[in-house]
Design a protein around this motif. Structure first.
Motif, PDB file in Angstrom:
ATOM      1  N   HIS A 162       0.830  -1.206   0.000  1.00 22.33           N
ATOM      2  CA  HIS A 162       0.000   0.000   0.000  1.00 22.33           C
ATOM      3  C   HIS A 162       0.862   1.253   0.000  1.00 22.33           C
ATOM      4  O   HIS A 162       1.882   1.319   0.683  1.00 22.33           O
ATOM      5  N   ARG A 163       0.445   2.216  -0.794  1.00 20.32           N
ATOM      6  CA  ARG A 163       1.016   3.553  -0.781  1.00 20.32           C
ATOM      7  C   ARG A 163      -0.134   4.551  -0.749  1.00 20.32           C
ATOM      8  O   ARG A 163      -1.161   4.350  -1.408  1.00 20.32           O
ATOM      9  N   HIS A 164       0.042   5.580   0.025  1.00 15.34           N
ATOM     10  CA  HIS A 164      -0.968   6.638   0.061  1.00 15.34           C
ATOM     11  C   HIS A 164      -0.709   7.569  -1.111  1.00 15.34           C
ATOM     12  O   HIS A 164       0.299   8.288  -1.139  1.00 15.34           O
ATOM     13  N   GLU A 165      -1.584   7.543  -2.099  1.00 15.30           N
ATOM     14  CA  GLU A 165      -1.408   8.339  -3.308  1.00 15.30           C
ATOM     15  C   GLU A 165      -2.626   9.225  -3.538  1.00 15.30           C
ATOM     16  O   GLU A 165      -3.768   8.797  -3.340  1.00 15.30           O
ATOM     17  N   THR A 166      -2.378  10.444  -3.980  1.00 15.36           N
ATOM     18  CA  THR A 166      -3.458  11.420  -4.131  1.00 15.36           C
ATOM     19  C   THR A 166      -3.367  12.180  -5.452  1.00 15.36           C
ATOM     20  O   THR A 166      -3.754  13.346  -5.533  1.00 15.36           O
ATOM     21  N   VAL A 167      -2.879  11.513  -6.479  1.00 13.22           N
ATOM     22  CA  VAL A 167      -2.780  12.181  -7.779  1.00 13.22           C
ATOM     23  C   VAL A 167      -4.161  12.643  -8.242  1.00 13.22           C
ATOM     24  O   VAL A 167      -4.309  13.718  -8.834  1.00 13.22           O
ATOM     25  N   ARG A 178      -5.168  16.201  -7.383  1.00 14.01           N
ATOM     26  CA  ARG A 178      -4.423  17.339  -7.923  1.00 14.01           C
ATOM     27  C   ARG A 178      -5.262  18.095  -8.960  1.00 14.01           C
ATOM     28  O   ARG A 178      -6.245  17.566  -9.493  1.00 14.01           O
ATOM     29  N   GLU A 232       2.339  14.271 -13.415  1.00 11.85           N
ATOM     30  CA  GLU A 232       2.480  12.835 -13.124  1.00 11.85           C
ATOM     31  C   GLU A 232       2.607  12.035 -14.409  1.00 11.85           C
ATOM     32  O   GLU A 232       3.462  11.143 -14.522  1.00 11.85           O
ATOM     33  N   TYR A 281      -7.463   7.456 -12.145  1.00 15.05           N
ATOM     34  CA  TYR A 281      -6.604   7.647 -10.974  1.00 15.05           C
ATOM     35  C   TYR A 281      -7.414   7.541  -9.684  1.00 15.05           C
ATOM     36  O   TYR A 281      -6.954   6.975  -8.683  1.00 15.05           O
ATOM     37  N   GLU A 294      -6.341   4.621  -7.059  1.00 10.57           N
ATOM     38  CA  GLU A 294      -5.748   5.111  -5.815  1.00 10.57           C
ATOM     39  C   GLU A 294      -6.638   4.828  -4.605  1.00 10.57           C
ATOM     40  O   GLU A 294      -6.155   4.810  -3.470  1.00 10.57           O
ATOM     41  N   ARG A 325       6.960   3.856  -9.224  1.00 13.83           N
ATOM     42  CA  ARG A 325       5.704   3.485  -8.582  1.00 13.83           C
ATOM     43  C   ARG A 325       5.694   2.063  -8.031  1.00 13.83           C
ATOM     44  O   ARG A 325       4.707   1.639  -7.437  1.00 13.83           O
ATOM     45  N   HIS A 341       8.344   3.163 -15.479  1.00 11.84           N
ATOM     46  CA  HIS A 341       6.995   2.626 -15.365  1.00 11.84           C
ATOM     47  C   HIS A 341       6.500   2.038 -16.680  1.00 11.84           C
ATOM     48  O   HIS A 341       5.783   1.027 -16.685  1.00 11.84           O
TER      49      HIS A 341
END
Length: 273
Positions: free
Chosen positions: A130-135, A138, A146, A175, A179, A203, A229
């Motif tokens: 898990h990664r906290h992503e907020t693209v 934006r 991005e 996204y 996310e 990523r 990527h």
């Protein structure tokens, strides 16, 4: 080409396939479209029948309501694919498409008793990481930044304000879906998994990709390529060969009835390309 019902908007077939050809279902990345897999289809036909999924909200589906939930997307993709599936069928997904390939496989196995011969997950860390992503939160310029970093979008689109404005709602929805994704409690499949990754992907770390092994009771392997990527753009021939060889082996196993037996996990296999 594969026969396509007139009212089917989800699946694209680009090239003819020979009778009895193995089937490969391809799922695009966030912001991507079915045409991303045209080169793979051209390279693998006629030995492999490549079907590419077209998500709503883009290209010829531009006016279709967008879906911002991976579970809902997987449900609808599964329903669209089921009438088309052959006994020798595999899935290939890149980035968000990797998660959808996995979730569609979960549904096929758990709800319909259909076990794909193989699942190729490309450019995506395992669901259990898990990664906290907020693209998706934006502004448009932030999302474009991005996309430029990942280098997966045609530069002509990024440079064309009108095209970009048309594509942005679908990109933001994709996204949002990926996310906010959280795997279900039963996020394990029986189908073998091969995870493909770039050694400089910002990523996904190699450990995060290796964690896909937790999500199958079948065979598991990884292949690492030079690049970021969208490493597959520079290694298309090698990846096409890898997929073709794996599908040929899996098709022989299906013919021998091996797909009906429980598969045993194997040692993690890694190898640079």
């Amino acid at each position: 080409m594969s026969e396509t019902p007139e009212d089917d908007t989800w699946v694209r077939s680009f090239h003819n396939a020979e009778p009895g050809a193995a089937q490969l279902i391809c799922l695009p990345h966030a912001g991507g479209s079915a045409s991303f897999y045209f080169p793979m289809s051209r390279a693998l036909s006629p030995r492999v029948d490549v079907l590419a999924v077209q998500y709503p909200g883009r290209q010829d589906r531009r006016t279709d309501p967008r879906i911002e939930d991976i579970g809902q997307l997987a449900d609808q993709i599964t329903a669209a694919l089921r009438p088309r599936l052959r006994s020798s069928m595999a899935l290939f997904g890149h980035s968000m498409g990797a998660i959808l390939a996995f979730e569609v496989t979960c549904r096929l196995e758990q709800q319909h008793g259909i076990i794909p011969t193989h699942v190729f997950v490309s450019g995506r860390r395992a669901p259990s990481t898990h990664r906290h992503e907020t693209v998706h939160l934006r502004d448009d310029d932030g999302i474009v930044a991005e996309m430029r970093e990942l280098s997966g979008t045609d530069a002509r689109i990024l440079a064309d304000e009108e095209l970009l404005r048309m594509a942005m709602p679908a990109i933001r929805s994709d996204y949002t879906a990926v996310e906010r994704y959280q795997p279900g409690a039963a996020a394990v499949i029986s189908a073998p998994i091969t995870a493909l990754t770039g050694d400089a992907d910002p990523r996904s770390t190699l450990d995060e990709v290796a964690a896909w092994r937790r999500h199958t009771t079948g065979e598991f392997a990884t292949r690492t390529f030079a690049g970021g990527h969208f490493f597959l753009a520079n290694h298309q021939e090698a990846i096409n060969g890898l997929v073709a060889d794996r599908l040929a082996n899996d098709s022989r196993s299906v013919g021998q009835g091996a797909n009906k037996q429980a598969r045993t996990p194997v040692q993690l296999v890694t190898g640079p390309e």
